[in-house]
Design an enzyme around this catalytic site. Structure first.
Site, short mmCIF file in Angstrom:
data_model
loop_
_atom_site.label_atom_id
_atom_site.label_comp_id
_atom_site.label_asym_id
_atom_site.label_seq_id
_atom_site.Cartn_x
_atom_site.Cartn_y
_atom_site.Cartn_z
CG HIS A 149 95.01 49.21 42.17
ND1 HIS A 149 94.05 50.04 42.66
CD2 HIS A 149 94.53 48.78 40.97
CE1 HIS A 149 93.04 50.13 41.81
NE2 HIS A 149 93.31 49.37 40.78
CB ILE A 150 100.34 45.55 40.27
CG1 ILE A 150 100.29 44.25 41.09
CG2 ILE A 150 101.08 46.65 41.03
CD1 ILE A 150 101.65 43.59 41.30
CB CYS A 172 91.72 41.56 40.51
SG CYS A 172 93.00 40.47 41.16
CG ASP A 230 95.71 44.23 42.34
OD1 ASP A 230 96.92 44.28 42.65
OD2 ASP A 230 95.22 44.90 41.41
CD GLU A 290 93.82 50.83 45.93
OE1 GLU A 290 94.23 51.61 45.03
OE2 GLU A 290 93.27 49.75 45.69
#
Length: 523
Positions: free
Chosen positions: A276-277, A227, A253, A258
């Site tokens: 990506h949260i 992450c 993540d 992206e």
């Protein structure tokens, strides 16, 4: 005082400001409109939409602070703000818990196969035996990077009954023991972790830190979670490791590209992915708004904000006096942190000559610490919190002054001590930043670009063999500086080159006869 809020933030942040400032909310303002209107404002708060460019900053006439309601400040021209004496602040602590919780969520989803079980049931199936999971209790979690987020993950993992291993070259065993984790080397962590999670920044040193060799060291049923930043894990090698059951599973993540369109990873069942949260929660956004609002309030009421990313406010005369040495100190610290080896235990700073009598040299010291720590941590370090972070990591800081500057009007000397040795560097900024000594060797080097620093025996042919080795790999030498004390003894050579130097080339240079060591530095 007047504040413009250029991006949408939580309402509680706006209310925090209304008692001390005239607040203007314009979340659709364009770049051109902002350049025109910024002259009327003392502060600006943004998230990620609005770009606070050099043009915006140069148009600002009253601006005292730029506040980013989040962690990253890629949309703020830090150099331009610093040059104009405008503080840039953010809210690094706002996401620590949020990202730590998302990390634990990915871990739980992986080990209990929650996402694929959910998909199966929604498809009308009932495959209980297919989704046998494992417990976290009694398992070992390996954490790469023990910053704010890594520490929060360790707290939560211990609540699950896990043993915690940590790999962080800048955390001592004693500092780890104080929070109940065991500091180990990377190989030990890889071989002994049931679950591994990454919380380090993406740097040249950490890019593809986890690749084929590392996957082969891991347990066959181990899980890995990222992450932090895409690129720390080699995704091609991760795909092969998952496809061939070299490891048990992965949770991502973040990705190298992206969104990860057409990535073969998305075809696998033993990986859990999110867009990506990890930092995206209502609480994190609320906290970020409140934190930056309070930072702005502090500036308006004459207090010192704690999350300054560039520098404290100095009076114009003091800033003008120390500005050349701020730039020099950044370069020297960046050089040292790349060239030094091992876990840092001490940073010793000496101000020599006229510089010893300068006002506010503490700002220079904090700049050195900030640059040193920012190279090794995920969360931003600033000149206000740098000493505290260094102390928390067991790093001893000393500052001293000396009237003699050995032929110069002023010098800064920085010495780093680690568990693998010592390295010092000295610099002067009378005309422009220069490195004038590395350890005991006098040199005269402009601290910029790509450099190879080699220690070798000063005999005929030694310099030539190093140059030849670089030439074999198509690396051109632009400048060369040699520092020595006597013929046939150890000397140091600093080469400024035109291309990046791969790690394997540095290894080949180290292996040359009469070469004692070589390092690669990018400034």
């Amino acid at each position: 005082m007047k504040v413009i809020i250029a991006d949408q933030i939580n309402e509680k942040g706006i209310k925090e400001l209304e008692d001390v400032a005239d607040v203007v909310v314009n979340t659709s303002i364009t770049q051109e409109e902002l350049i025109e209107e910024i002259k009327d404002f003392d502060a600006i708060i943004v998230r990620s939409r609005t770009k606070v460019t050099r043009a915006v900053i140069e148009a600002a006439e009253k601006l005292k602070i730029i506040a980013r309601a989040g962690v990253g400040v890629d949309n703020v021209d830090m150099a331009a703000a610093t040059e104009k004496g405008i503080m840039v602040v953010n809210a690094p602590e706002s996401t620590s818990i949020t990202v730590a919780e998302h990390t634990m969520g990915l871990i739980m989803t992986l080990i209990r196969k929650i996402s694929i079980a959910d998909k199966s049931v929604k498809e009308g199936k009932w495959e209980k035996s297919k989704f046998m999971g494992i417990e976290l209790n009694g398992k070992t979690l390996g954490i790469i990077g023990l910053g704010r987020i890594g520490t929060q993950v360790s707290i939560r993992a211990k609540a699950f009954g896990m043993e915690i291993l940590v790999y962080d070259p800048y955390v001592t065993e004693e500092a780890g023991a104080e929070i109940g984790v065991r500091v180990v080397d990377l190989e030990y962590l890889l071989k002994n972790s049931d679950v591994m999670t990454i919380h380090v920044p993406l740097t040249p040193e950490t890019k593809h830190l986890i690749s084929k060799k590392e996957f082969e060291m891991m347990k066959e049923n181990a899980f890995i979670v990222n992450c932090a930043r895409g690129g720390i894990i080699n995704e091609d090698d991760l795909y092969e490791a998952l496809k061939n059951n070299i490891i048990g599973g992965a949770g991502l993540d973040v990705f190298e590209t992206e969104p990860p369109k057409d990535s073969p990873l998305l075809t696998l069942d033993n990986i859990v992915v999110t867009p990506h949260i990890a930092a995206s929660t209502k609480e994190a956004q609320r906290d970020a708004a409140i934190i930056v609002a309070n930072e702005v309030k502090k500036v308006f009421t004459g207090e010192a904000p704690k999350n300054v990313l560039n520098m404290p406010v100095l009076d114009p005369e003091t800033f003008h006096a120390i500005k050349p040495y701020l730039k020099l100190s950044e370069k020297l610290a960046n050089f040292l942190i790349q060239a030094a080896k091992g876990n840092i235990t001490e940073v010793n700073i000496t101000y020599c000559g006229e510089l010893a009598d300068f006002p506010r040299v503490d700002v220079i010291s904090r700049t050195i610490l900030k640059e040193t720590l920012n190279s090794i941590l995920t969360e931003p370090v600033n000149m206000i919190n740098a000493p505290t972070i260094a102390k928390n990591r067991g790093i001893v800081i000393t500052e001293s002054k000396r009237s003699e500057a050995e032929g110069y009007k002023s010098l800064i000397k920085i010495e780093i001590k680690s568990d693998e040795g010592e390295l010092s560097i000295e610099g002067n900024a009378t005309r422009e930043p220069r490195i004038v000594r590395i350890d005991k060797y006098w040199v005269n080097v402009k601290p910029e670009g790509t450099m190879v620093i080699a220690r070798y025996k000063d005999i005929p042919g030694s310099i030539g063999t190093i140059g030849t080795k670089l030439g074999e790999h198509g690396i051109n030498i632009a400048k060369m500086q040699v520092g020595r004390q006597a013929p046939s003894e150890e000397a140091v050579m600093v080469l400024t080159v035109d291309q990046k130097v791969p790690v394997d080339v540095i290894d080949e240079i180290r292996a040359l006869e009469h070469v004692y060591d070589a390092v690669y530095v990018q400034l």
